[in-house]
Design an enzyme around this catalytic site. Structure first.
Site, PDB file in Angstrom:
ATOM      1  N   THR A 349      -5.033  21.949 -36.599  1.00 38.32           N
ATOM      2  CA  THR A 349      -4.720  22.824 -37.732  1.00 38.32           C
ATOM      3  C   THR A 349      -5.853  23.808 -38.000  1.00 38.32           C
ATOM      4  O   THR A 349      -5.617  25.001 -38.218  1.00 38.32           O
ATOM      5  CB  THR A 349      -4.442  21.972 -38.987  1.00 38.32           C
ATOM      6  OG1 THR A 349      -3.434  21.012 -38.678  1.00 38.32           O
ATOM      7  CG2 THR A 349      -3.980  22.836 -40.141  1.00 38.32           C
ATOM      8  N   SER A 672       1.813   1.800 -16.295  1.00 37.89           N
ATOM      9  CA  SER A 672       0.473   2.048 -15.746  1.00 37.89           C
ATOM     10  C   SER A 672      -0.409   0.805 -15.705  1.00 37.89           C
ATOM     11  O   SER A 672      -1.515   0.863 -15.183  1.00 37.89           O
ATOM     12  CB  SER A 672      -0.230   3.146 -16.551  1.00 37.89           C
ATOM     13  OG  SER A 672      -0.441   2.731 -17.874  1.00 37.89           O
ATOM     14  N   LYS A 715      -7.648   8.167 -20.967  1.00 33.78           N
ATOM     15  CA  LYS A 715      -7.989   6.813 -20.539  1.00 33.78           C
ATOM     16  C   LYS A 715      -9.459   6.726 -20.106  1.00 33.78           C
ATOM     17  O   LYS A 715     -10.170   5.779 -20.459  1.00 33.78           O
ATOM     18  CB  LYS A 715      -7.061   6.383 -19.399  1.00 33.78           C
ATOM     19  CG  LYS A 715      -5.616   6.174 -19.833  1.00 33.78           C
ATOM     20  CD  LYS A 715      -4.721   5.838 -18.652  1.00 33.78           C
ATOM     21  CE  LYS A 715      -3.287   5.619 -19.089  1.00 33.78           C
ATOM     22  NZ  LYS A 715      -2.389   5.303 -17.986  1.00 33.78           N
TER      23      LYS A 715
END
Length: 792
Positions: A349, A672, A715
């Protein structure tokens, strides 16, 4: 017996109503199968769906079911005729509906002068009531009360009076016809008095309206006389006409505005319709048709603004500078439509506000979180009372220019219901090929949105419809690395919180160790919101200390409080997060996986244990279907390669395998974790520990192939945050390396693999020793014969 709500049925009364409750439908069907008689009693509270016997009035009416009709929505429309009133003796619940024992009472009335006088009085009062009331037909009602039976007369009159449910129930519970008729006469007196008062008030209001109309007429005459004398100012209509002509509207909008102005001119100013027309014209004039902000196209200035407001986010800055470069080369380029996708707290934002500042455009923001009505986007038609334009037009009015930066915040939080789908309405707004002729339902004219710079923000994309995604250029904002958080804290957060708490550099100072401790042990997030919150917490504690020192008897001059790693537990309490990457030793049957969440990456510990059993595979930890299937695929892969892992072929017949992913209250899903699950099972079966400094991610196939995954950057950032310095990932994801921050690539060792064999070589403490292949006796016997055959 069937309970009814908001209505009291009297004997001799024909009443239609709709039956919808399951118990009521069953009771109705039971009655229809028998003598078509049913006992109707009103319930005390109409809001209760399944009332108990003690929540229903004891006195009701036995009715005949005259007609029943099943409606398309499953409800039944019923027409009943009241027969006689009765009092409940006992109620039983049978097969989902009530069955009641009801006692009726027959009163014999002796004719006489007193009764005749009472009947005449009630008849006269009711005739007077019907004349005063505007809701009853005079001829029908007079014909209905021409009866000699006093009980029937009382019930007929009581059924047609405007009484409350409680008052009607009171009448129903009076079994004696004379008493009932007397009570009806009293009620008629009260109702006639009310109607007389209403008529008096209506007459007074009418006289006041006539007076107002007279005053309006005289005022208009005075205006006309003043105009003739040359004293009157320019009329309001002429002023509106001038504003419409100079507003710069499109041809279609101009024609519509002039037609509406002509209608307004011919309307009485005090009429409701004139207010609607005037509001419509005001909105047409309030929307910017030709006014535009003068753009700043200086690339160096824009780059300077973006760098000063935000640290990192290189791709976003590059895209904005490209946009400005195109604006310099093309005279009338189309507006851009970007979509910032990333976890909370990464600056989506605030980045929109920086773009507005860098380009010199106005900034407006519309939050779409929880919006589920299409009219919020396109507005309501003018036929509705209190109609307004949609938020798009309202925000354009607020901006005051045709080319603002328009932020559509939380575009992934929209929902839909029977009022429409707001995301479908946004398709037109966010399509450069269509939004130059956007039509709001209220304005009902085409409005050009092609000059607007639209920026949408979202935490996830899977809740955004594909058609809407296709219209936006998606730019992903991943979480910040620890080094980036450190720089953001130094450049922006510390200074901001010091200003908000009134502290100066002479009173508080943040050491690198203190900021690093906050990042590692007190916040675990992809963005920096919690980090800013904790910095503010520390500043408030120091501010309190400063105020206490000044207000004491001996006013002390407080030296600057330096926030370092040692002071954090003292001021904020014990660590909230421990470093999951630092383990004492390698573990058997425990591996560390990497997961993607809406707030960034996260570590996922997978555990496996073996028990005596019959080959059962148990999977716990609130795992989704896809993750459970990954565990089954991993188990099948291990079983198919048992001899390579030094296991008997039938090892699974005497063992139960239990796989668990801790933090069982949190749902987990996705493919995954496949190689993590396979590594954990293999470690448990071969009794070889898994390296604790290693994290892994990748999908597994039955043949042991390792397939690509998504969210690699998030990750690896999670692994880096937790101090894990090695990671195994699919070779297909090697193409994603340019997106990984250099700070991570320099510290972490990344292993790219194609198969499960490579994963086990890297992840396990030592190599798995395969069993020798079994010798087939039949093959040994057949060997000499085969040699003779070859010699022959």
């Amino acid at each position: 017996m069937m309970p009814i709500r908001d209505v009291v049925i009297f004997p001799y009364m024909m009443t239609p109503f709709v039956v919808g409750r399951e118990s009521s439908v069953r009771a109705l069907e039971e009655a229809m199968a028998g003598d078509k008689k049913i006992f109707l009693a009103t319930q005390h509270d109409a809001s209760i769906d399944e009332p108990k016997p003690n929540e229903i009035y004891n006195v009701g009416t036995i009715v005949n079911i005259v007609q029943s009709l099943k409606l398309p929505d499953g409800n039944i429309k019923v027409l009943v005729e009241g027969v006689e009133r009765g009092r409940v003796v006992s109620v039983s619940d049978e097969e989902g509906f009530f069955r009641a024992m009801v006692r009726t009472a027959n009163y014999k009335v002796e004719p006489g002068q007193q009764l005749d006088a009472l009947i005449a009085r009630v008849t006269g009062l009711f005739e007077q009531y019907v004349k005063l009331s505007q809701n009853l037909n005079y001829e029908t009602m007079i014909a209905a009360i021409r009866v000699e039976d006093p009980g029937k007369l009382a019930d007929t009159v009581g059924a047609n009076l405007q009484l409350t449910i409680e008052e009607k129930q009171e009448l129903l519970e009076i079994f004696d016809p004379i008493d009932r008729l007397t009570r009806v006469a009293e009620m008629l007196d009260i109702e006639i008095e009310k109607l007389n008062v209403d008529r008096t008030i209506q007459g007074r209001v009418k006289r006041q309206m006539e007076k107002a109309q007279k005053e309006y007429y005289l005022n208009e005459k005075i205006k006309a006389i003043q105009k003739e004398l040359g004293r009157g100012e320019k009329s309001e209509i002429d002023e509106l006409k001038k504003r419409i002509e100079t507003a710069g509207m499109t041809t279609d909008a101009l024609e519509k505005a002039m037609a509406e102005l002509k209608r307004l001119e011919n309307m009485p100013p005090m009429s409701a319709e004139s207010t609607v027309s005037r509001n419509y014209l005001d909105w047409l004039l309030a929307v910017p048709w030709k006014k535009k902000s003068k753009e700043i196209r200086d690339l160096k200035y824009a780059e300077q603004v973006l760098e000063s407001d935000h640290y990192g986010l290189e791709k976003i800055k590059e895209r904005i500078l490209e946009f400005l470069a195109v604006r310099r080369l093309v005279k009338n380029p189309k507006g851009s439509i970007l979509c910032f996708v990333g976890p909370p707290g990464v600056g989506k934002t605030s980045l929109g506000m920086s773009i507005s500042k860098a380009t010199g455009r106005k900034f407006v923001r519309m939050s779409l979180g929880g919006v589920r009505d299409e009219a919020e986007i396109r507005g309501h038609r003018r036929t509705y009372i209190g109609a307004l334009p949609g938020q798009i037009i309202q925000m354009m009015k607020k901006a005051g220019t045709r080319n603002p930066v328009f932020m559509l915040d939380e575009v992934d939080k929209m929902s839909m219901d029977f009022r429409g789908d707001p995301s479908a309405a946004l398709l037109e707004v966010l399509d450069p090929e269509q939004n130059f002729m956007f039509v709001d339902h209220y304005l009902d004219v085409e409005y050009d949105l092609s000059q607007v710079f639209f920026i949408a923000t979202a935490n996830v994309l899977h809740t955004v419809p594909p058609a809407l995604q296709d219209r936006m250029e998606v730019i992903r904002l991943s979480g910040y690395t620890e080094l980036e958080k450190m720089e953001i804290a130094k450049r922006f957060l510390v200074r901001k919180q010091m200003e908000q708490t009134g502290l100066s550099a002479e009173q508080i100072a943040f050491a690198d160790g203190g900021l690093n401790g906050l990042i590692q042990y007190y916040t675990r997030e992809a963005g920096v919101r919690n980090l800013e919150r904790e910095i503010g917490n520390l500043c408030r504690k120091v501010a309190r200390q400063v105020v206490n020192d000044r207000s004491g008897k001996e006013k002390k001059t407080t030296a600057a409080v330096t926030i370092d790693g040692a002071k954090l537990p003292e001021m904020l309490g014990p660590w909230r997060f421990r470093d999951l990457g630092v383990e004492k030793k390698n573990e058997i049957g425990a591996a560390t996986g990497l997961a993607w969440t809406e707030v960034g990456g996260q570590l996922l510990t997978v555990e496996c244990t073996l028990m005596e059993g019959k080959g059962k595979l148990t999977i716990t930890g609130k795992l989704g279907d896809v993750m459970q299937e990954s565990a089954q695929a991993a188990m099948s892969y291990i079983r198919s390669r048992a001899h390579q892992f030094g296991l008997p072929r039938d090892f699974y017949r005497s063992l139960d395998v239990h796989i668990h992913v801790p933090e069982g209250a949190i749902p987990k899903d996705g493919p995954s974790a496949g190689i993590t699950l396979a590594t954990t099972i293999c470690s448990a079966l071969t009794r070889i520990p898994v390296r604790c400094d290693m994290a892994m991610t990748g999908e597994i196939t039955l043949r042991g192939k390792v397939l690509g995954i998504g969210g690699l950057k998030e990750k690896l950032m999670a692994a880096h945050r937790h101090g894990i310095l090695q990671a195994i990932m699919p070779r297909e994801n090697e193409k994603d390396l340019p997106d990984i921050p250099d700070a991570i690539k320099q510290v972490m060792k990344l292993h790219f693999v194609d198969s499960m064999d490579e994963v086990l070589k890297i992840a396990l403490e030592r190599e798995v020793v395969a069993l020798p292949l079994p010798v087939d006796p039949a093959a040994v016997e057949a060997q000499p014969a085969a040699e003779e055959s070859r010699a022959h």
